[in-house]
Design an enzyme around this catalytic site. Structure first.
Site, short mmCIF file in Angstrom:
data_model
loop_
_atom_site.label_atom_id
_atom_site.label_comp_id
_atom_site.label_asym_id
_atom_site.label_seq_id
_atom_site.Cartn_x
_atom_site.Cartn_y
_atom_site.Cartn_z
N ASP A 280 0.87 -1.18 0.00
CA ASP A 280 0.00 0.00 0.00
C ASP A 280 0.91 1.24 0.00
O ASP A 280 2.12 1.16 0.23
CB ASP A 280 -0.97 -0.01 1.19
CG ASP A 280 -2.20 0.85 0.91
OD1 ASP A 280 -2.16 1.67 -0.05
OD2 ASP A 280 -3.21 0.74 1.63
C1 BGC Z 1 -5.03 3.29 0.21
C2 BGC Z 1 -5.27 2.24 -0.85
C3 BGC Z 1 -5.18 2.85 -2.22
C4 BGC Z 1 -3.82 3.52 -2.37
C5 BGC Z 1 -3.57 4.11 -3.74
C6 BGC Z 1 -3.77 4.12 -0.06
O1 BGC Z 1 -3.69 5.21 0.79
O2 BGC Z 1 -4.94 2.66 1.46
O3 BGC Z 1 -6.53 1.65 -0.67
O4 BGC Z 1 -5.37 1.88 -3.20
O5 BGC Z 1 -3.72 4.55 -1.40
O6 BGC Z 1 -4.35 5.21 -3.99
#
Ligand code: BGC
Length: 715
Positions: A280
């Site tokens: 993530d």
């Molecule tokens: C979130 C994810 C997301 C990623 C990319 C993160 O902050 O937890 O769910 O896919 O950002 O945008």
């Protein structure tokens, strides 16, 4: 004769299946062979590049693409920009390996569907799959080949803002919905230009964060992990999810980003997952904050060896993996295996043969009439009728209707959080939907109160900035109070007094839900409770429509109102779908995908809890509270319709119990009311005596059954 034909048919079928499996094997052998060839040609820097993902397409990033140092970009949207960056990768970089373009397409791309918690309540996997097919078609038209969805985190805690992105509290419903979403995104063939790679997230148990505080700690038993949090991921993997995203949280002392037990032992070894895992956003660098890595090099080494193949956004792999190989700390075989997994997905997705997006599709494939129909149907099926003492459906000949509340004429918030390219301008506000439904009625609109946004709350998306809704000027709509002065409860009360019925829209702004949007209170924000009480005091019949991404504390409303609908955030067709339900052009059929607490103190509250040794007693010495019931206000699976159903003739076919243990249970369902309607038949089990204590109930199957008045069926 019939038998002979059947036999021949079966043989052909078996041969057909065999031939398909054989050709699939040939295709996958060919892919592995091409990967071997590529790996032989790649420098360490090019190998590392495949494991690096950046956001945006700045000139510096594109320079890295040229040098073969990037495997994926995200938040680059539109065929023009995507093709331009892809051209650098496939025509100008040394090995011409295509990029994958990712985006958070969580509940639709431009045609925004109901938020996932809402659509899960439809208990309609076929329609959910259809909606994700639309999302895939639209996203790929804009060059996106990878969505960071489905989000399949089970949660039992509505304080956690990200409840809105998932399917609720139940592992069975969560698994069915997870598989449907993966099928919808990926279609039958990942290489189809209208299919996107799914990225099932956040692996795993992110929804169990302590106190509902986002990014927090999770400490749960292996049994709970396996029985509640892992099943939707397993279902998604079985449905073919080509990628997964690891979660932010610390899981039993080992952050999910470096959790070898979940990433390798379970995912790769037990489940045979052969796609890849992306971290993530910035999670590799966050390992320093977690306190499990002394520096970025150790963080990168731990994450990659645990089973995270691609590094999102923080550049840790880009900086550290090369030197780690050189120093001998990172074996080349581990690097090669990770690169192989990324390349395998790129081959399967057809990116080597077909790296570009046809720019024409942006004009033909987005926000089509058919997509809007799917959005409207799914929105209708996502509205839960919580309470109805005879007022609904409303009479279309009602003379004067007061439409009141801060969300009544708000387009932007109908969309919910994570709206990809969704635009407020595309959304139908409830006021607009009601006006269109009953053009002959006099509509009195009053906002009543302003909903102050929670500090820092955001609606994610890369779309055009969402403008404040314009005051309604539609003919026949009288704005009481607005836009000349600030909204006031008095104006709303005046509107209510003049009306035959009041439709009151209360809830949360979309930005109060989603990532980093945890709340310690479930109260109606701002002065909405006062507005509610003042409107009820007018004595007029009131329909409360709640819009939120989580259950709210509505004890007062439940005690004083005769009609309540939970509408969540329904997407672009919100206003139309709400009006369809209110005036009976569609019947409510959704069910609660979560247990709705009475108050925040009951959390965590979930239906599949254990019995305990003291479930009840005639006195106070049993589990529960002194000052509150231990039962939810509305249980999981609950929801009303405009008709009634009766179950009869339960049949348990014991003859079918074999050593394999299959038991067939059926029942007849009859529509005993005056209107057609859809029942969600739910099947629960309870294991009364087992080596470990078992939940009091576990959902094991469900089916939507639509019946005309008097009709009955054995589903
Ligand atoms: C979130 C994810 C997301 C990623 C990319 C993160 O902050 O937890 O769910 O896919 O950002 O945008």
């Amino acid at each position: 004769m019939l038998r002979v034909c059947q036999t021949i048919f079966s043989v052909i079928l078996v041969l057909g299946v065999g031939a398909r499996a054989f050709s699939q094997q040939l295709a996958s052998d060919a892919i592995e062979h091409r990967i071997d060839t590529l790996l032989q040609q790649m420098t360490v820097s090019e190998k590392v590049g495949q494991l690096v993902q950046y956001t945006g397409n700045s000139p510096q990033t594109l320079e890295q693409v040229l040098q073969g140092k990037v495997g994926s970009l995200f938040n680059v949207v539109g065929a023009g920009d995507v093709n331009a960056a892809q051209k650098i990768a496939v025509e100008k970089s040394r090995l011409k390996i295509p990029l994958i373009f990712g985006l958070d397409v969580i509940h639709g791309y431009r045609t925004v569907f109901p938020v996932p918690i809402a659509s899960a309540g439809s208990f309609d996997p076929e329609l959910i799959e259809q909606a994700e097919r639309v999302a895939a078609k639209e996203a790929t038209a804009a060059g996106i080949k990878w969505t960071f969805a489905p989000m399949v985190d089970i949660t039992r805690d509505p304080r956690w803002g990200r409840m809105v992105e998932g399917a609720g509290e139940d592992p069975y419903l969560g698994s069915v919905v997870a598989a449907a979403r993966v099928r919808g995104f990926q279609g039958r063939d990942l290489a189809d230009p209208q299919s996107v790679i799914a990225c099932t997230k956040h692996y795993v148990a992110y929804g169990a964060v302590e106190g509902g505080r986002d990014y927090n700690t999770v400490d749960i038993s292996e049994q709970l992990l396996r029985e509640v949090y892992l099943p939707p991921f397993h279902a998604a993997v079985k449905a073919g999810s080509a990628a997964l995203m690891s979660a932010f949280e610390d899981l039993n002392g080992v952050p999910a980003t470096v959790n070898r037990h979940t990433l390798t032992d379970i995912l790769r070894h037990d489940w045979g997952f052969n796609g890849f895992v992306v971290s993530d956003y910035g999670a590799v660098d966050e390992l320093l904050q977690h306190g499990v890595a002394k520096d970025e090099a150790e963080a990168a080494l731990k994450a990659l060896t645990a089973g995270v193949e691609m590094d999102m956004a923080d550049g840790a792999y880009a900086k550290q993996l090369g030197p780690l190989v050189e120093s001998g700390k990172l074996p080349m075989s581990v690097l090669d295996e990770a690169v192989r997994r990324v390349l395998r997905v790129k081959f399967r997705a057809g990116l080597f043969g077909n790296p570009y997006t046809d720019p024409q599709r942006e004009h033909t494939d987005i926000l089509t009439t058919e997509s809007l129909l799917v959005a409207r149907k799914l929105a209708q099926e996502s509205i839960v009728l919580v309470k109805n003492r005879g007022l609904l459906p409303l009479d279309k000949n009602t003379k004067t209707i007061a439409v009141i509340g801060p969300l009544a004429d708000d387009k932007a918030d109908q969309l919910g959080s994570w709206v990809a390219q969704g635009s407020a301008a595309d959304a139908v506000a409830p006021l607009e939907g009601i006006k269109a439904k009953v053009p002959g009625a006099e509509i009195l609109y009053a906002k009543g109160v302003d909903l102050d946004s929670v500090e820092g709350s955001r609606v994610f998306g890369t779309g055009a900035p969402v403008a404040a809704p314009a005051p309604s000027t539609a003919t026949g709509v009288l704005n009481v109070g607005a836009p000349t002065g600030p909204p006031s409860i008095n104006d709303a009360v005046h509107a209510a007094q003049k009306a035959d019925v009041v439709i009151l829209f209360l809830g949360e702004l979309a930005g109060m839900t989603g990532e980093a949007s945890s709340r310690a209170s479930l109260d109606l924000p701002s002065k909405q409770e006062q507005l509610l009480e003042a409107i009820v005091a007018t004595g007029k019949p009131v329909v409360l429509v709640l819009e939120s991404g989580r259950p709210l504390d509505i004890r007062w409303a439940n005690a004083h109102l005769s009609v309540i609908l939970q509408a969540w955030y329904l997407g672009v067709q919100a206003g139309n779908a709400i009006a369809d339900i209110l005036f009976g052009d569609a019947s409510p059929s959704a069910r609660m995908p979560i247990s709705w607490p009475r108050s925040v103190g009951q959390i965590p509250i979930y239906y599949n809890h254990k019995n305990t040794g003291r479930p009840t007693s005639p006195d106070r010495w049993h589990t529960g509270y002194l000052d509150e019931s231990k039962e939810p206000l509305f249980p999981f699976g609950y929801g009303l319709t405009y008709t009634t159903f009766q179950y009869s003739n339960l049949r348990v076919e014991t003859a079918a119990i074999a050593p394999t243990g299959t038991l067939h249970v059926t029942a007849e369902v009859q529509n005993t009311g005056q209107r057609a309607g859809t029942e969600v038949v739910q099947f629960y089990v309870h294991d009364r005596v087992a080596p470990t204590s078992r939940p009091v109930r576990e959902l094991k199957g469900f089916s939507r059954v639509t019946l005309a008045p008097g009709e009955h069926k054995r589903p």
